[in-house]
Design an enzyme around this catalytic site. Structure first.
Site, mmCIF file in Angstrom:
data_model
loop_
_atom_site.group_PDB
_atom_site.id
_atom_site.type_symbol
_atom_site.label_atom_id
_atom_site.label_comp_id
_atom_site.label_asym_id
_atom_site.label_seq_id
_atom_site.Cartn_x
_atom_site.Cartn_y
_atom_site.Cartn_z
ATOM 1 N N THR A 58 37.264 56.982 82.813
ATOM 2 C CA THR A 58 36.880 58.103 81.951
ATOM 3 C C THR A 58 37.960 58.376 80.910
ATOM 4 O O THR A 58 39.136 58.496 81.265
ATOM 5 C CB THR A 58 36.665 59.368 82.792
ATOM 6 N N HIS A 68 31.448 58.821 86.161
ATOM 7 C CA HIS A 68 31.765 57.525 85.555
ATOM 8 C C HIS A 68 31.719 57.660 84.041
ATOM 9 O O HIS A 68 30.816 58.303 83.500
ATOM 10 C CB HIS A 68 30.764 56.465 86.014
ATOM 11 N N SER A 69 32.702 57.085 83.360
ATOM 12 C CA SER A 69 32.759 57.123 81.905
ATOM 13 C C SER A 69 32.787 58.586 81.432
ATOM 14 O O SER A 69 33.586 59.375 81.927
ATOM 15 C CB SER A 69 31.577 56.345 81.316
ATOM 16 N N MET A 70 31.921 58.981 80.518
ATOM 17 C CA MET A 70 31.914 60.359 80.035
ATOM 18 C C MET A 70 31.472 61.341 81.107
ATOM 19 O O MET A 70 31.690 62.549 80.977
ATOM 20 C CB MET A 70 31.001 60.471 78.817
#
Length: 980
Positions: free
Chosen positions: A197, A169-171
Site C-alpha cells: 500500500t 491490499h493496495s489502496m
C-alpha cells in the site's frame, strides 16, 4: 559554442539510451516468482450482507466468505462466533481476492485444537480505479465505515463488543488507515495490515481529490496517533527490535495519543512489485513494517497481484491472526486480544523474528554424547542424521583478539540449540558436561535458504558474555535427534579482520574494486559497511565469486540493512555455480537531511558457506541504477514533457517561415533543441532562492541528484520528438483513417461531419461553444476528446491542402523554368529564336516582380509546427483528464455524480483554443519577447511545483493557452484601435 552544442547533443542521446535500457531491464530482468499458489478445498461462496444505509452506494456490496456449503448463508440471520476480519481491495481490485486469505484461515481453523476460527468479510468496490482518481476514495471510505458498523451489529449480542481486523491490499490499505480519522470507528479497530500500500503518498498524484484525501488523513492521524520519524541519530541496524514510540509511551503510561492502541502493520512486496515501489509501503504512523523477502517462512519477493494469493505470505498473516485471537471464557465466541504490546510482540515474532528477551534455564544430565571443542573453526556434519542428542562444548576462554564468534546450525528447526553454561567434570567418564544451561536463542537469527536445509546463526561477542556471565565457561551446542542431515559450523575470529568499510562509488567509476582477494576456509561471516549511499537509485553490485568449494552447491545469504529505514531489511541468496555470483545493494528511501552515513552506514552482512573460499569485489551497478531510476522517477516524465513543449512553443511562436518553402512543411521545427536543459539547472538554483526568501510557495521537497533530472528531461525531449514525428505521419498518411474512426465513434454521417468541420474551420468560435458545452454537460475529458478530434481533422485537412498547393507550385515552377529544347537542326527559323527570346524576357520580368514583392509568411493553420505543439499540449491535457473521464463513464450507469477536478482548466483550454483558431493565430506581431519570458516562467513552475503533483500541469497548460490567446487578441485589438 560548436563543441558545447555537440556535447549537449551527445548528452541528450546518452540519457535517452540510459532511460530506454533502464526501462528494458526493469521489465525483463525480474527475479522469478517463487510464490506457491493457494488452492481452495471447497467451492468458494460469497454471501451478500445487507449494509445499513447502503442504498446510496448502489455499486458497492459487502460479502461474507465461506466454502463448501450448498445452502446459502446469511450472516445477519445466523449467530456468528468467529473473530471478524474485513478484507479491503485496492485499485481495480476484486472482492474475490479474499479467497486465498480466507481459505487458508478455514484450513487452519480445522486443525486448531483451541477452536479458534475467523470470519472473513470482503467489500466489492466495483473494481474502481482508486489509485488514479481520488474522487472514489471518499465514497469508498464512507462505505467502509458503514460496513464496520454493520459487522459490529452482527456481533452486538456478545458481552463485549469485538474489535475488528482490517486487511487492505493496495489502496485498500490506505482506506483502512483512513477510517481511523473517525474516533468512533477507530476505537473498534484492533489491527490494520496493509499489503503493498502507498501509505504516506500516492504512487502518482493525478488530481486534487487524491492529494486532499492523503493530506486530511495525515493531518488527523498526526493529532490522534504518535508518529515515528527518522532523525540524524536513527540507526535501526544497531537496534533492530526497538519498540515504536507509540508503544513506549503506552508502556511508560505517558499521555498517549487516542489511537495508539491500534496496531498498524505494513508490508511491501520487494523488487518484483513494479506498481508500488518499496519506499512507499511504509508509514510514519506504523508500529511495524516488513518486506516479504525478510518475513520468516516467506523469504521471497511478491509482485503487486501475487501478494494476495502467495501461499507463504497468506500463511504468515493468518498465523499472526490466530496467535492474537482467543476463545472467550464462556467459550461462546472468538475475539482478538486488545493488549497492544502483546500483539506487537506476536507480530514481531511472525513478521520479523525478533530476539527473545526471556531466557529459560534447561537441565541436562551427564548422560549423553558430550564433547569439547577448542578449535577456532569447526565444520561438523552428520550426513545420515543423529539417533540421539549430541552435545558440543565450546570454551569461552580465548586470546584477547578473538572476541567474536559466529555459530551456525543446519537443519535445526525451532528447537533450542544454543546455550551458555558452567561446565563440570563427570566423575565417571572424566568428560566435561553441563548440569544446567541458559538458552541463548534470543541471539539466534533465522536465515532464508529457499527450499534447502534451514539455516540459523548467532553472532556472539565472547568478551561481553564473559563479563555478563562471569561463571560461564562454555557455549553449548545441542543437536537433536534427526533422520536428516544435521550439523553446525563455528567461526571464532578477530572482528577487525571481518569488517570492511567502503564508500559508494561515483557514477563515473567504471572499474571493479576489490573487497577481499580471498577468504579463509571456514569463514562464516563478513560485514561490509557502505557510506555515502543516499539516493534510492544508487546501486552497488557485490560479486561473491566462489574460488573453491567442497560441494558443487554452496550457500551465501546476504542481509541488507538501511539504518534510517526501519523494516526494510532484505535478504538475497546465492546457491549454485550456475547462478550469477552477484548481489545488489540499494536503499528504499532518500536519506534524511543532515544524516551522517559515515557514522551510520548501510550494512551488508555476508553469511558464507564455510566449505568454500571466495573472492569478493564490488562496482557501481549501472544496470540496476538505471532500472531503479526509471522505477523511482518515471512519474516526473509528464512534467518534463510539458516543460519541453513550453520551451519549443516559445521558439515557434516567434518563428515564421515563408509560404511555399520546404521548411514550412516540417512540423518538427524547434524540437531538435537542448536549451530546455538550462531550465533544469536554473531551477536548482532558483529553488534555493525561493526557500530562503520565503516569498513564494515552497517548492516540492525533491532533494535528488541533478543527474536524475537530466536523464528524465532528456527522455522527455526524445518523447516529444517521437510524438511530433508520430503526429506528422498521422497528419500525412492516416488522416482519412482517423476521420473514418471519428465518424464511427460519433455515429455522424459523412455529410454532417463535413458540414461541421467546414463550419468550425471558417467559424472556430462555434468549435469552442460546442466543446465547452460538452465538457460541462458530461465531463472535461469528453469535451477535450471532442476538441482533439476536430482539431486534428482541421489540421490534417489544412496540411493536405497546403502540401497539395506546394507540390503543384513546385511542379509549375519546374515546368516554367525548364529550358526549351535546343534544336540542332540547321533549318531552324528565326521566328522560333524570337519566340524563345520573348519567353525569356517575360520570365525575367516575372522573377523581378516576385523578388520585389515581400514573401508571404505562414500564419494561422499554415504554421504547422506551432499548431502541432498546441495539439500535443491538448493531448497531454486529455491524458491528465483520462482517469476522471473513465470514472464518469463507469458511474453513469449507476446515476452517481462524481467531482471533476480539472473542469475549469479544461474550459480555459477549450475557450483559448477556439479563440486562437478564430484569430488565425499565430500572427506576425509585436510583444513575443514578453510571451517568451512568460513561457520560461511557466517552464520553471513546472519543474519546481509539478513533478510530484502531476495534476498541477493542467493549470500550467491552461495558463499557456490563455497567455497565447490574450496576446493575439490584444494585438489584433490594438491594430484595429490604431487604424481608427
Amino acid at each position: 559554442m560548436f563543441m558545447f552544442r555537440n556535447c549537449a547533443v551527445l548528452l541528450v542521446i546518452g540519457s535517452i539510451c540510459c532511460f530506454i535500457y533502464g526501462l528494458f531491464r526493469l521489465h525483463v530482468e525480474v527475479e522469478p516468482n517463487a510464490c506457491r499458489m493457494t488452492y481452495m478445498f471447497g467451492e468458494p461462496m460469497f454471501a451478500k450482507v445487507g449494509v445499513r444505509d447502503g442504498d446510496q452506494y448502489p455499486n458497492y456490496a459487502l460479502y461474507y466468505y465461506y466454502e463448501g456449503l450448498r445452502q446459502p448463508l446469511d450472516p445477519l440471520k445466523r449467530r456468528m462466533t468467529g473473530a471478524p476480519v474485513i478484507f479491503v481491495p485496492g485499485n481495480a481490485g476484486s472482492y474475490k481476492q479474499v479467497r486465498s486469505l480466507a481459505s487458508v484461515a478455514l484450513r487452519k481453523a480445522m486443525s486448531n485444537d483451541a477452536g479458534i476460527h475467523l470470519d472473513y468479510y470482503t467489500i466489492d468496490y466495483d473494481e474502481e480505479l482508486s489509485a488514479l482518481y481520488g474522487g472514489y476514495l471518499h465514497r469508498q471510505q464512507s462505505y467502509l465505515k458503514l460496513c464496520i458498523r454493520t459487522i459490529l451489529s452482527i456481533y452486538e449480542g456478545r458481552t463485549e463488543q469485538p474489535s475488528i481486523v482490517l486487511i487492505g491490499h493496495s489502496m485498500g490499505g490506505k482506506l483502512a488507515q483512513s477510517v481511523l480519522v473517525d474516533p468512533a470507528i477507530g476505537q473498534h479497530i484492533n489491527t490494520i495490515i496493509s499489503i503493498s500500500t502507498p501509505l504516506d503518498q500516492p504512487v502518482l498524484n493525478l488530481d486534487t481529490q487524491l492529494e486532499e484525501f492523503y493530506d486530511q488523513t495525515d493531518a488527523v492521524l498526526s493529532k490522534l496517533r504518535t508518529a515515528t520519524v527518522p532523525t540524524m541519530t536513527t540507526n535501526v541496524c544497531d537496534s533492530l527490535h526497538q519498540r515504536p514510540p507509540s508503544v513506549q509511551r503506552m508502556a511508560s503510561q505517558d499521555s498517549s495519543a487516542r489511537l495508539d492502541n491500534v496496531l498498524l502493520i505494513s508490508t511491501g512486496g520487494g523488487n518484483r512489485d513494479l506498481l508500488v515501489r518499496p519506499g512507499l509501503t511504509s508509514s510514519r504512523f506504523n508500529d511495524l513494517h516488513a518486506m516479504t523477502s525478510a518475513i520468516p517462512k516467506v523469504s521471497l519477493s511478491c509482485d503487486h497481484l501475487s501478494a494476495v494469493w502467495c501461499l507463504q505470505f497468506m500463511q504468515a498473516i493468518n498465523r499472526f491472526l490466530f496467535s492474537v485471537a482467543y476463545v472467550r471464557e464462556d467459550r461462546s465466541s472468538i475475539a482478538f486480544g486488545t493488549n497492544k504490546q502483546r500483539n506487537l510482540q506476536t507480530a514481531l515474532s511472525t513478521f520479523v523474528k525478533p530476539r527473545r528477551r526471556q531466557q529459560n534455564t534447561v537441565r541436562f544430565g551427564a548422560a549423553g554424547n558430550w564433547h569439547e571443542e577448542r578449535r577456532l573453526v569447526i565444520n561438523k556434519y552428520f550426513t545420515n542424521g543423529l539417533k540421539g542428542t549430541f552435545f558440543d562444548l565450546i570454551g569461552l576462554q580465548r586470546q584477547e583478539r578473538y572476541r567474536k564468534a559466529a555459530i551456525e546450525a543446519l537443519n535445526v528447526d525451532d528447537e533450542d540449540w544454543l546455550f551458555g553454561c558452567s561446565a563440570e567434570d563427570n566423575n565417571k567418564t572424566g568428560q566435561l558436561y553441563c548440569e544446567k544451561a541458559t538458552s541463548l536463542m534470543h541471539l539466534v537469527q533465522w536465515l532464508p535458504n529457499e527450499d534447502r536445509e534451514p539455516r540459523s546463526i548467532a553472532l556472539l561477542d565472547l568478551h561481553n558474555l564473559r563479563k555478563t556471565y562471569v561463571h560461564w565457561t562454555h557455549l553449548l551446542v545441542r543437536l537433536p535427534p534427526s533422520a536428516k542431515r544435521i550439523g553446525y559450523n563455528l567461526d571464532i575470529y578477530d572482528p577487525k579482520e571481518r569488517v570492511t568499510d567502503i564508500k559508494m562509488p561515483r557514477w563515473y567509476t567504471m572499474a571493479k574494486l576489490p573487497l577481499i582477494n580471498e577468504t579463509l576456509q571456514g569463514t562464516l561471516h563478513h560485514r561490509v559497511r557502505i557510506s555515502e549511499m543516499v539516493d534510492p537509485y544508487q546501486s552497488i553490485r557485490v560479486i561473491v565469486e566462489p574460488l573453491q568449494c567442497i560441494n558443487p552447491e554452496y550457500r551465501v545469504t546476504a542481509r541488507i540493512c538501511v539504518p534510517w529505514a526501519a523494516g526494510f531489511e532484505r535478504f538475497q541468496t546465492l546457491k549454485s555455480f550456475d547462478q550469477k555470483p552477484q548481489l545488489y545493494v540499494n536503499v528504499p528511501t532518500l536519506v534524511p537531511r543532515h544524516y551522517n552515513t559515515t557514522l551510520n552506514p548501510v550494512t551488508l552482512e555476508l553469511y558464507l558457506d564455510p566449505t568454500c573460499r571466495y573472492r569478493i569485489s564490488y562496482e557501481y551497478s549501472y544496470s540496476s541504477a538505471l532500472s531503479r531510476l526509471v522505477l523511482e522517477f518515471y512519474g516526473w516524465l509528464p512534467a518534463h514533457l510539458v516543460c519541453v513543449l513550453l520551451i519549443v512553443l516559445r521558439k515557434q511562436v516567434e518563428t515564421f517561415y515563408d509560404v511555399g518553402t520546404f521548411r514550412s512543411l516540417r512540423p518538427y521545427v524547434g524540437y531538435l533543441q537542448y536549451t530546455s536543459l538550462y531550465i533544469v539547472t536554473a531551477c536548482r538554483l532558483l529553488k534555493k532562492l525561493i526557500i530562503s526568501s520565503r516569498v513564494f510557495p515552497e517548492p516540492e521537497p525533491l532533494d535528488y541528484s541533478i543527474n536524475v533530472s537530466i536523464v528524465i528531461h532528456c527522455a522527455a525531449i526524445a518523447l516529444s520528438l517521437l510524438a511530433t514525428l508520430g503526429t506528422w505521419l498521422a497528419l500525412t498518411l492516416y488522416g482519412n483513417a482517423f476521420y473514418r474512426l471519428a465518424l464511427r465513434i460519433t455515429r455522424l454521417s459523412q455529410a454532417t461531419s463535413n458540414v461541421m468541420i467546414s463550419i468550425m474551420t471558417h467559424l472556430p468560435i462555434t468549435y469552442g461553444i460546442l466543446t465547452i458545452a460538452t465538457a460541462m454537460g458530461t465531463c472535461s475529458g469528453v469535451g477535450l476528446l471532442l476538441a482533439f478530434v476536430f482539431y486534428f481533422l482541421m489540421l490534417s485537412n489544412a496540411y493536405k491542402d497546403y502540401l497539395e498547393d506546394f507540390l503543384w507550385q513546385k511542379a509549375a515552377n519546374l515546368v516554367r523554368g525548364k529550358p526549351s529544347a535546343v534544336t540542332e537542326q540547321e533549318d531552324a527559323t528565326e521566328e522560333q529564336n524570337e519566340e524563345q527570346n520573348a519567353l525569356k524576357q517575360n520570365d525575367e520580368q516575372k522573377q523581378q516582380q516576385q523578388e520585389e514583392e515581400e514573401p508571404e509568411a505562414c500564419v494561422g493553420l499554415q504554421n504547422f509546427s506551432f499548431h502541432v505543439t498546441l495539439l500535443l499540449m491538448l493531448f497531454v491535457q486529455l491524458l491528465l483528464n483520462a482517469p476522471s473521464s473513465l470514472a464518469w463513464l463507469r458511474s453513469r450507469r449507476h446515476g452517481i455524480n462524481l467531482p471533476d477536478p480539472s473542469l475549469y482548466p479544461s474550459i480555459v483550454v477549450l475557450a483559448s483554443l477556439s479563440l486562437l483558431l478564430q484569430l488565425r493565430a499565430p500572427q506576425k506581431c509585436q510583444g513575443y519577447w514578453m510571451l517568451s519570458i512568460a513561457f520560461y516562467i511557466l517552464a520553471g513552475v513546472v519543474l519546481l511545483y509539478c513533478q510530484a503533483a502531476i495534476y498541477r500541469l493542467t493549470y500550467v497548460i491552461a495558463g499557456a493557452f490563455a497567455l497565447l490567446s490574450a496576446h493575439q487578441s490584444l494585438w489584433i485589438l490594438w491594430g484595429r484601435v490604431s487604424r481608427v
